[in-house]
Design a protein around this motif. Structure first.
Motif, mmCIF file in Angstrom:
data_model
loop_
_atom_site.group_PDB
_atom_site.id
_atom_site.type_symbol
_atom_site.label_atom_id
_atom_site.label_comp_id
_atom_site.label_asym_id
_atom_site.label_seq_id
_atom_site.Cartn_x
_atom_site.Cartn_y
_atom_site.Cartn_z
ATOM 1 N N VAL A 104 32.374 42.113 33.648
ATOM 2 C CA VAL A 104 32.882 40.766 33.874
ATOM 3 C C VAL A 104 31.913 40.023 34.788
ATOM 4 O O VAL A 104 31.477 40.560 35.811
ATOM 5 C CB VAL A 104 34.285 40.804 34.519
ATOM 6 C CG1 VAL A 104 34.751 39.394 34.893
ATOM 7 C CG2 VAL A 104 35.284 41.444 33.557
ATOM 8 N N ILE A 105 31.573 38.809 34.392
ATOM 9 C CA ILE A 105 30.681 37.969 35.191
ATOM 10 C C ILE A 105 31.491 36.809 35.749
ATOM 11 O O ILE A 105 31.948 35.938 35.002
ATOM 12 C CB ILE A 105 29.519 37.430 34.330
ATOM 13 C CG1 ILE A 105 28.716 38.585 33.729
ATOM 14 C CG2 ILE A 105 28.610 36.515 35.166
ATOM 15 C CD1 ILE A 105 27.702 38.145 32.683
ATOM 16 N N SER A 106 31.702 36.807 37.069
ATOM 17 C CA SER A 106 32.492 35.751 37.692
ATOM 18 C C SER A 106 32.429 35.901 39.207
ATOM 19 O O SER A 106 32.487 37.030 39.708
ATOM 20 C CB SER A 106 33.953 35.827 37.233
ATOM 21 O OG SER A 106 34.720 34.794 37.818
ATOM 22 N N PRO A 107 32.326 34.784 39.947
ATOM 23 C CA PRO A 107 32.331 34.874 41.409
ATOM 24 C C PRO A 107 33.651 35.446 41.946
ATOM 25 O O PRO A 107 33.676 36.074 42.995
ATOM 26 C CB PRO A 107 32.153 33.417 41.858
ATOM 27 C CG PRO A 107 31.586 32.711 40.677
ATOM 28 C CD PRO A 107 32.158 33.402 39.476
ATOM 29 N N ALA A 108 34.727 35.202 41.210
ATOM 30 C CA ALA A 108 36.045 35.711 41.609
ATOM 31 C C ALA A 108 36.811 36.061 40.343
ATOM 32 O O ALA A 108 36.541 35.531 39.265
ATOM 33 C CB ALA A 108 36.805 34.664 42.420
ATOM 34 N N CYS A 109 37.778 36.967 40.478
ATOM 35 C CA CYS A 109 38.561 37.340 39.303
ATOM 36 C C CYS A 109 39.990 37.669 39.716
ATOM 37 O O CYS A 109 40.320 37.718 40.910
ATOM 38 C CB CYS A 109 37.933 38.518 38.566
ATOM 39 S SG CYS A 109 37.802 40.028 39.532
ATOM 40 N N SER A 110 40.833 37.890 38.739
ATOM 41 C CA SER A 110 42.250 38.134 38.981
ATOM 42 C C SER A 110 42.460 39.436 39.753
ATOM 43 O O SER A 110 41.590 40.320 39.788
ATOM 44 C CB SER A 110 43.007 38.211 37.656
ATOM 45 O OG SER A 110 42.668 39.396 36.956
ATOM 46 N N ALA A 111 43.642 39.564 40.352
ATOM 47 C CA ALA A 111 43.976 40.774 41.104
ATOM 48 C C ALA A 111 43.942 42.014 40.215
ATOM 49 O O ALA A 111 43.512 43.088 40.645
ATOM 50 C CB ALA A 111 45.357 40.612 41.744
ATOM 51 N N GLN A 112 44.398 41.864 38.965
ATOM 52 C CA GLN A 112 44.395 42.996 38.050
ATOM 53 C C GLN A 112 42.982 43.469 37.760
ATOM 54 O O GLN A 112 42.690 44.673 37.751
ATOM 55 C CB GLN A 112 45.101 42.626 36.743
ATOM 56 C CG GLN A 112 45.112 43.733 35.693
ATOM 57 C CD GLN A 112 45.816 44.986 36.150
ATOM 58 O OE1 GLN A 112 47.019 45.015 36.274
ATOM 59 N NE2 GLN A 112 45.061 46.043 36.443
ATOM 60 N N MET A 113 42.068 42.517 37.543
ATOM 61 C CA MET A 113 40.684 42.912 37.277
ATOM 62 C C MET A 113 40.035 43.524 38.511
ATOM 63 O O MET A 113 39.233 44.457 38.409
ATOM 64 C CB MET A 113 39.891 41.729 36.735
ATOM 65 C CG MET A 113 40.219 41.421 35.277
ATOM 66 S SD MET A 113 39.000 40.403 34.435
ATOM 67 C CE MET A 113 39.381 38.806 35.153
ATOM 68 N N GLU A 114 40.380 43.017 39.695
ATOM 69 C CA GLU A 114 39.884 43.644 40.925
ATOM 70 C C GLU A 114 40.353 45.092 41.008
ATOM 71 O O GLU A 114 39.601 45.984 41.413
ATOM 72 C CB GLU A 114 40.376 42.862 42.146
ATOM 73 C CG GLU A 114 39.702 41.527 42.368
ATOM 74 C CD GLU A 114 38.298 41.654 42.943
ATOM 75 O OE1 GLU A 114 37.808 42.796 43.106
ATOM 76 O OE2 GLU A 114 37.691 40.611 43.225
#
Length: 238
Positions: free
Chosen positions: A47-57
């Motif tokens: 996943v490429i993103s500065p921030a992501c959902s809690a589930q992905m974390e």
């Protein structure tokens, strides 16, 4: 070039993504849904993103997917190495840049909320073990696809997972017992007339019953034998 989605004739395909690299650009709810289905299929997800959902974390912490904590830019290795690319940011301009780069690299790319600009679309899916049912409206109405999926989930319950596992075992047994290909195919068709689903729904697929079923098949792997087994199964349902 502008593509009219009404003119697209999609080719349905089930892909084996086990061990294949897939890149998702975006960290929101849409990206999370894409990641969930890819992980279920055994893909190697980045996943490429500065921030992501809690589930992905959580998935990152569990080592289930990789996260590049950056915004998208051209030339990222995760995109270059991916088998499939998912553009799932909330920016049309960024998604379009992802699409153009991915296509220039010969990648298949899907763009969130832009069916006509996508190289592939992801259908609504009902999964019951070996059974996989995909539904798509070609982007015309995701709501209709979701409604049909819900109807299919009701029709094809969890019992179909046990049913197909049982049929696979029986198929392998028949292949070992019946050498004649023509007879074997007729046996398979007769097996489909057995109300095994009824048995499973009633909770009758116990070890002893299953062992007796396999014993009967082993003893009489003939067309007449399959008919008699069908009657035996039917008698146990009443």
């Amino acid at each position: 070039m502008t593509i009219n989605s009404d003119s697209i004739a999609y080719y349905p395909l089930f892909a084996n993504l086990t061990g294949k690299a897939c890149a998702i650009v975006g960290g929101g709810a849409v990206a999370e849904r894409k990641a969930a289905s890819l992980l279920e299929a055994g893909a190697l997800v980045t996943v490429i993103s500065p921030a992501c959902s809690a589930q992905m974390e959580s998935w990152v912490q569990q080592g289930k997917l990789a996260l590049v904590r950056e915004g998208y830019r051209a030339g990222m290795s995760a995109v270059a190495q991916a088998t499939l690319v998912f553009a799932a940011t909330d920016s049309y301009e960024i998604n379009e840049s992802i699409r153009l780069e991915a296509e220039s690299l010969g990648k298949l790319v899907t763009v969130a909320d832009h069916t006509a600009g996508s190289g592939f679309i992801v259908p609504a899916v009902v999964r019951r073990g070996r059974l996989l049912i995909a539904v798509s409206t070609g982007g015309a109405s995701p709501a209709v696809a979701k409604k049909i999926k819900q109807e299919l989930e009701h029709t094809f319950g969890s019992e179909y997972e046990d049913y197909l596992d049982l049929l696979q075992e029986l198929r392998l047994l028949i292949q070992s017992l019946v050498g004649n290909t023509v007879v074997r195919q007729h046996v398979f068709k007769l097996m489909l007339e057995w109300d095994l689903i009824g048995f499973i729904r009633l909770g009758h697929l116990k070890a002893a019953w299953k062992r007796e079923l396999f014993d009967r098949v082993t003893q009489t792997p003939t067309l007449d034998g399959m008919v008699r087994i069908g009657l035996w199964i039917q008698g146990h349902l009443h």
